[in-house]
Design an enzyme around this catalytic site. Structure first.
Site, mmCIF file in Angstrom:
data_model
loop_
_atom_site.group_PDB
_atom_site.id
_atom_site.type_symbol
_atom_site.label_atom_id
_atom_site.label_comp_id
_atom_site.label_asym_id
_atom_site.label_seq_id
_atom_site.Cartn_x
_atom_site.Cartn_y
_atom_site.Cartn_z
ATOM 1 N N GLU A 156 8.522 16.763 15.124
ATOM 2 C CA GLU A 156 9.094 16.485 13.801
ATOM 3 C C GLU A 156 8.492 17.445 12.779
ATOM 4 O O GLU A 156 7.270 17.469 12.609
ATOM 5 C CB GLU A 156 8.786 15.032 13.410
ATOM 6 C CG GLU A 156 9.454 14.624 12.121
ATOM 7 C CD GLU A 156 9.142 13.192 11.720
ATOM 8 O OE1 GLU A 156 7.982 12.764 11.839
ATOM 9 O OE2 GLU A 156 10.074 12.498 11.264
ATOM 10 N N GLY A 158 6.130 5.163 8.673
ATOM 11 C CA GLY A 158 5.328 6.375 8.580
ATOM 12 C C GLY A 158 5.335 7.147 9.878
ATOM 13 O O GLY A 158 6.238 6.985 10.717
ATOM 14 N N CYS A 201 13.212 10.866 7.867
ATOM 15 C CA CYS A 201 12.961 10.525 9.279
ATOM 16 C C CYS A 201 14.182 10.814 10.143
ATOM 17 O O CYS A 201 14.059 11.182 11.306
ATOM 18 C CB CYS A 201 12.573 9.051 9.383
ATOM 19 S SG CYS A 201 13.769 7.951 8.590
ATOM 20 N N THR A 231 0.272 7.479 13.288
ATOM 21 C CA THR A 231 -0.317 6.389 12.492
ATOM 22 C C THR A 231 0.169 5.049 13.027
ATOM 23 O O THR A 231 -0.602 4.084 13.133
ATOM 24 C CB THR A 231 0.079 6.518 11.002
ATOM 25 O OG1 THR A 231 -0.043 7.869 10.601
ATOM 26 C CG2 THR A 231 -0.773 5.641 10.125
ATOM 27 N N GLY A 232 1.451 4.987 13.374
ATOM 28 C CA GLY A 232 2.021 3.743 13.903
ATOM 29 C C GLY A 232 1.308 3.301 15.176
ATOM 30 O O GLY A 232 1.019 2.114 15.367
ATOM 31 N N GLU A 255 8.500 1.587 11.741
ATOM 32 C CA GLU A 255 9.590 2.558 11.505
ATOM 33 C C GLU A 255 8.928 3.923 11.490
ATOM 34 O O GLU A 255 8.266 4.278 10.507
ATOM 35 C CB GLU A 255 10.279 2.272 10.163
ATOM 36 C CG GLU A 255 10.922 0.904 10.041
ATOM 37 C CD GLU A 255 12.143 0.744 10.926
ATOM 38 O OE1 GLU A 255 12.611 1.731 11.517
ATOM 39 O OE2 GLU A 255 12.627 -0.391 11.040
ATOM 40 N N LYS A 288 0.886 -1.185 0.000
ATOM 41 C CA LYS A 288 0.000 0.000 0.000
ATOM 42 C C LYS A 288 0.908 1.216 0.000
ATOM 43 O O LYS A 288 1.375 1.658 1.045
ATOM 44 C CB LYS A 288 -0.862 -0.036 1.259
ATOM 45 C CG LYS A 288 -2.183 0.677 1.181
ATOM 46 C CD LYS A 288 -2.124 2.120 0.792
ATOM 47 C CE LYS A 288 -2.158 3.110 1.927
ATOM 48 N NZ LYS A 288 -1.991 4.489 1.414
HETATM 49 P P1 NAD Z 1 1.764 8.514 7.366
HETATM 50 O O1 NAD Z 1 1.775 7.779 8.655
HETATM 51 O O2 NAD Z 1 0.789 9.614 7.191
HETATM 52 O O3 NAD Z 1 1.531 7.514 6.157
HETATM 53 C C1 NAD Z 1 2.336 6.372 5.946
HETATM 54 C C2 NAD Z 1 1.518 5.312 5.237
HETATM 55 O O4 NAD Z 1 0.477 4.890 6.115
HETATM 56 C C3 NAD Z 1 0.822 5.814 3.979
HETATM 57 O O5 NAD Z 1 0.811 4.798 3.008
HETATM 58 C C4 NAD Z 1 -0.580 6.114 4.459
HETATM 59 O O6 NAD Z 1 -1.541 6.070 3.434
HETATM 60 C C5 NAD Z 1 -0.785 4.993 5.475
HETATM 61 N N1 NAD Z 1 -1.771 5.274 6.513
HETATM 62 C C6 NAD Z 1 -2.205 6.477 6.964
HETATM 63 N N2 NAD Z 1 -3.123 6.311 7.927
HETATM 64 C C7 NAD Z 1 -3.268 4.984 8.105
HETATM 65 C C8 NAD Z 1 -4.070 4.179 8.982
HETATM 66 N N3 NAD Z 1 -4.914 4.733 9.854
HETATM 67 N N4 NAD Z 1 -3.939 2.825 8.913
HETATM 68 C C9 NAD Z 1 -3.076 2.257 8.040
HETATM 69 N N5 NAD Z 1 -2.319 2.972 7.179
HETATM 70 C C10 NAD Z 1 -2.405 4.309 7.218
HETATM 71 O O7 NAD Z 1 3.262 9.032 7.156
HETATM 72 P P2 NAD Z 1 3.793 9.923 5.961
HETATM 73 O O8 NAD Z 1 3.362 11.327 6.188
HETATM 74 O O9 NAD Z 1 3.508 9.264 4.668
HETATM 75 O O10 NAD Z 1 5.383 9.790 6.179
HETATM 76 C C11 NAD Z 1 6.131 10.637 6.978
HETATM 77 C C12 NAD Z 1 6.489 9.959 8.277
HETATM 78 O O11 NAD Z 1 7.188 8.754 8.033
HETATM 79 C C13 NAD Z 1 7.428 10.803 9.123
HETATM 80 O O12 NAD Z 1 6.999 10.778 10.466
HETATM 81 C C14 NAD Z 1 8.766 10.082 8.992
HETATM 82 O O13 NAD Z 1 9.655 10.301 10.056
HETATM 83 C C15 NAD Z 1 8.323 8.671 8.887
HETATM 84 N N6 NAD Z 1 9.385 7.843 8.290
HETATM 85 C C16 NAD Z 1 10.079 6.998 9.105
HETATM 86 C C17 NAD Z 1 11.122 6.235 8.592
HETATM 87 C C18 NAD Z 1 11.920 5.317 9.468
HETATM 88 O O14 NAD Z 1 12.681 4.524 8.940
HETATM 89 N N7 NAD Z 1 11.786 5.386 10.781
HETATM 90 C C19 NAD Z 1 11.446 6.331 7.230
HETATM 91 C C20 NAD Z 1 10.704 7.204 6.424
HETATM 92 C C21 NAD Z 1 9.676 7.958 6.970
#
Ligand code: NAD
Length: 493
Positions: free
Chosen positions: A384, A227, A283, A231-232, A249, A174
């Site tokens: 962040e 993400g 990140c 969300t996590g 992550e 996804k």
């Molecule tokens: P996000 O959490 O908004 O989205 C990430 C993914 O999750 C997307 O595909 C989104 O559609 C999906 N998603 C959103 N809500 C969801 C839900 N309720 N249930 C299941 N899936 C859902 O994050 P983003 O804005 O796309 O990415 C930025 C974030 O990612 C930042 O916080 C960044 O630090 C983090 N990130 C972390 C790492 C790492 O390795 N730790 C690497 C890259 C990015």
């Protein structure tokens, strides 16, 4: 004209049942470049079922067979390097010099690494006693859902995909709603090189529906998620209903610590790279700078001067090093942080506005922005931002530097800049983070584990450790006594 895409389910390209689509926008100029299906529960279910159907045959293949298919996919990515790089630059705004020379080749390298390293995966024999054989074997988990962010659209998938597939899992990917095109192209290449139908499925749509349905789906064994921390946390809560495994992550707020004996010029070079790579949408981006008071003024001045030299502009131009932010809403969010930082008492040293050139006027650009005289109570130093915006603060002693670096709910990464690597090592041991760099910031290899502590998540991507995340250990016991009644049955006799 905007190109229409379909999603990949069971080897077939299909639209969403309801026919809804989402516009994909080039953030460098605000133009619509593609339409992708907005999938829902029906497509999630079809994709999971396709992955379930493909699972037994994929698991039954040898590691060598799966590995060779991944190598073919890696080769196909390299043979389409320019096409993939242009697609990612168009949907994400990342400069073409980066997508061509970093993102796309690294995607290929990730798959190549996992294709090789998984062939060394072993089990154990356990010396329980001479009357039995006791062993562990590693097995695939089944169907895994890979839910990924937009900051490195293809690479964040490749980080997980190689390990998940080579170990015998099938998957439903996804990609992020705003940047799904490069990942759909990876799905197309997977089909081209002969990865069997259903082994890799790609469905697009909102996280709140498609993502959550995947997390809830009883056919999904594990969610590999990268993400936002919020969300996590939500995914972790939902996954607990079915006791589903999750790899998380998440976000970071990474400290960049410049010690009194640091080489200021190399720290400034590292600061520019750490803060502005991918427009700060990383990140692990360097975002909280703690600088020894004796070097603060020199570092701040040189960092500002170096930041002014960055070419911000059209990401399709090979000379551009910093493109726009990935979408309008994110640009607005970053600008909100800047506006509040201006009122917080922090001193604006550079930027704080949109660059105003013909190249940038219609896109979602934010200039490199540096605030000085910050303190840990400021939002700028706590949350962040995920953009090219940093805060500088002073410290007096190494103890204070460690305390400041640890004053965060996140624990993803940090860097220490010093000529005394022994002191640096001692500090690294006290910093709460998944990765600590000494005289470097942001460098990551396939071979090195990646993943944070505290609210930056748990589990690892990359390195051989991730192979454990996508397999489960089974213990197998074989009775060798040849006796019908074993001595330990006496307890019931
Ligand atoms: P996000 O959490 O908004 O989205 C990430 C993914 O999750 C997307 O595909 C989104 O559609 C999906 N998603 C959103 N809500 C969801 C839900 N309720 N249930 C299941 N899936 C859902 O994050 P983003 O804005 O796309 O990415 C930025 C974030 O990612 C930042 O916080 C960044 O630090 C983090 N990130 C972390 C790492 C790492 O390795 N730790 C690497 C890259 C990015």
């Amino acid at each position: 004209m905007a190109q229409s895409y379909n999603v990949l389910i069971g080897g077939k390209w299909v639209g969403s049942a309801g026919g809804q689509t989402r516009e994909i926008i080039n953030p460098a100029n605000g133009r619509v470049v593609a339409l992708v299906p907005q999938c829902g529960r029906e497509e999630v279910d079809s994709a999971v079922r396709a992955a379930q159907q493909a699972a037994p045959a994929w698991k039954a293949m040898t590691m060598s067979e799966r590995s060779k298919l991944l190598l073919k996919l890696s080769g196909a990515i390299l043979s389409r390097q320019k096409e993939l790089a242009e697609l990612e630059t168009m949907e994400h705004g990342s400069p073409i010099r980066k997508t061509m020379n970093f993102d796309v080749p690294l995607c290929a390298e990730q798959l190549e690494y996992f294709a090789g390293v998984a062939r060394g995966l072993t089990g154990e024999t356990l010396p329980v006693g001479p009357w039995c054989a006791s062993m562990t074997v590693r097995e695939p988990l089944g169907v895994v859902a890979l839910i990924t962010p937009w900051n490195f659209p293809a690479l964040m998938v490749a980080w997980k995909l190689g390990a998940a597939l080579v170990t015998g899992n099938t998957c439903v990917v996804k990609p992020p709603s705003i940047t799904p095109l490069t990942v759909l192209k990876l799905g197309e290449l997977a089909m081209e090189v002969g990865i069997p139908a259903g082994v890799m499925n790609v469905i697009t749509g909102p996280g709140e529906t498609v993502g959550e349905e995947l997390v809830k789906h009883p056919g999904v064994a594990k969610v590999g998620f990268t993400g936002d921390t919020a969300t996590g946390k939500r995914i972790m809560r939902i996954a607990s209903d079915s006791v589903k495994q999750v790899g998380l992550e998440l976000g970071g707020k990474n400290a960049f610590v410049v010690m009194a004996d640091a080489d200021v010029d190399s720290a400034v070079e590292g600061a520019v790279f750490g803060a502005y790579f991918n427009s700060g949408q990383v990140c692990a981006a360097a975002s909280r700078f703690y600088i020894h008071e004796s070097l603060y003024d020199e570092f701040a001045e040189k960092f500002v001067e170096a930041s002014k030299k960055l070419k911000v502009g059209d990401p399709m131009d090979m000379a551009t090093v910093m493109g726009p932010l990935a979408y309008e809403g994110h640009r607005d969010k970053v600008e909100g942080f800047i506006a509040r930082a201006k009122k917080s008492g922090a001193k604006l040293l550079l930027g704080g506005e949109r660059p105003d050139t013909p190249e940038t006027r219609n896109g979602y650009f934010v200039s490199p922005t540096i605030f000085g005289e910050c303190n840990t109570d400021m939002e700028l130093m706590r949350d962040e931002i995920f953009g090219p915006v940093v805060g500088l603060a002073r410290f007096k002693t190494p103890e204070e530097a460690v305390a400041l670096a640890n004053q965060t709910r996140y624990g993803l990464s940090a860097s220490i800049w010093t000529k005394d690597v022994r002191a640096g090592m001692a500090m690294a041991g006290r910093i709460e983070a998944g990765t600590v760099w000494i005289n470097e910031h942001l460098i990551i290899f396939c071979e090195t584990p990646w993943g944070g502590c505290k609210e930056s998540g748990w589990g690892k991507d990359l390195s051989t450790m991730v192979l454990e995340e996508y397999t489960s250990v089974k213990h197998i016991y074989i009775d060798l006594t040849g006796q019908a009644v074993k001595p330990w049955y006496a307890i019931l006799k």
